[in-house]
Design a protein around this motif. Structure first.
Motif, PDB file in Angstrom:
ATOM      1  N   ALA A  50       0.837  -1.203   0.000  1.00 57.57           N
ATOM      2  CA  ALA A  50       0.000   0.000   0.000  1.00 57.57           C
ATOM      3  C   ALA A  50       0.870   1.250   0.000  1.00 57.57           C
ATOM      4  N   LEU A  51       1.922   1.232   0.790  1.00 58.83           N
ATOM      5  CA  LEU A  51       2.836   2.377   0.869  1.00 58.83           C
ATOM      6  C   LEU A  51       3.569   2.590  -0.459  1.00 58.83           C
ATOM      7  N   VAL A  52       4.045   1.500  -1.052  1.00 56.96           N
ATOM      8  CA  VAL A  52       4.766   1.603  -2.332  1.00 56.96           C
ATOM      9  C   VAL A  52       3.839   2.141  -3.419  1.00 56.96           C
ATOM     10  N   PHE A  53       2.637   1.604  -3.521  1.00 59.30           N
ATOM     11  CA  PHE A  53       1.712   2.061  -4.556  1.00 59.30           C
ATOM     12  C   PHE A  53       1.264   3.502  -4.326  1.00 59.30           C
ATOM     13  N   LYS A  54       1.150   3.892  -3.078  1.00 57.06           N
ATOM     14  CA  LYS A  54       0.768   5.277  -2.779  1.00 57.06           C
ATOM     15  C   LYS A  54       1.836   6.238  -3.273  1.00 57.06           C
ATOM     16  N   PHE A  60      -1.643  -2.461 -16.989  1.00 54.04           N
ATOM     17  CA  PHE A  60      -1.077  -3.809 -16.886  1.00 54.04           C
ATOM     18  C   PHE A  60       0.172  -3.828 -16.011  1.00 54.04           C
ATOM     19  N   LEU A  61       0.976  -2.783 -16.106  1.00 53.30           N
ATOM     20  CA  LEU A  61       2.152  -2.668 -15.243  1.00 53.30           C
ATOM     21  C   LEU A  61       1.719  -2.551 -13.782  1.00 53.30           C
ATOM     22  N   PHE A 121      -4.906   2.067  -6.490  1.00 54.51           N
ATOM     23  CA  PHE A 121      -4.971   1.588  -7.874  1.00 54.51           C
ATOM     24  C   PHE A 121      -5.879   2.493  -8.698  1.00 54.51           C
ATOM     25  N   SER A 122      -5.625   2.523  -9.993  1.00 57.49           N
ATOM     26  CA  SER A 122      -6.548   3.204 -10.894  1.00 57.49           C
ATOM     27  C   SER A 122      -7.825   2.357 -11.005  1.00 57.49           C
ATOM     28  N   LEU A 148      -9.047  -5.086 -13.183  1.00 57.07           N
ATOM     29  CA  LEU A 148      -8.122  -6.103 -13.686  1.00 57.07           C
ATOM     30  C   LEU A 148      -7.594  -6.995 -12.575  1.00 57.07           C
ATOM     31  N   THR A 149      -7.178  -6.419 -11.473  1.00 54.60           N
ATOM     32  CA  THR A 149      -6.625  -7.233 -10.377  1.00 54.60           C
ATOM     33  C   THR A 149      -7.709  -8.053  -9.687  1.00 54.60           C
TER      34      THR A 149
END
Length: 125
Positions: free
Chosen positions: A54-58, A70-71, A113-114, A120-121
């Protein structure tokens, strides 16, 4: 449920230890402590991996780039995968680890996430 399956796996591994040790009060207490150690340790690793994702994606900010959906989805897979292998390497339960990593990722990482990546996920997992 998945949690019941994970608990059953950890519990059966704990009970298999009685094949090598005679049943006594000390052995039962040891088995209970072993079960708790494996379950709680696995849970902590999963929660930490999920929070890290969560921290990395934020901070990556991929949410604002719909063209790399997709990435974004592909980058969500290494966190539970790595958590599983860390737990297994520590002789804990990878299944319990993935379960809790998934719960945390569904709760916190998904918010980073978008919209397309969420769809997709959800299908991929």
């Amino acid at each position: 449920s998945v949690l019941n399956d994970a608990v059953a796996i950890v519990l059966s591994n704990t009970l298999v230890s009685f094949l090598y040790v005679p049943v006594s009060q000390e052995a039962i207490i040891g088995a209970v402590l072993s079960f708790l150690q494996i379950f709680i340790g696995s849970m902590v690793i999963g929660i930490v991996a999920g929070m890290l994702s969560a921290l990395v994606f934020k901070h990556m900010g991929l949410k604002h780039h719909e063209e790399i959906v997709f990435l974004e989805a592909a980058l969500s897979f290494p966190f539970p995968w790595a958590a599983y292998f860390i737990a297994e390497a520590l002789k804990l339960s990878g299944i319990v680890t993935i379960l809790f990593c998934g719960i945390v990722m569904a709760t916190y990482t998904r918010n980073n996430f978008s919209t397309k990546s969420v769809t997709l996920t959800a299908g991929a997992y």
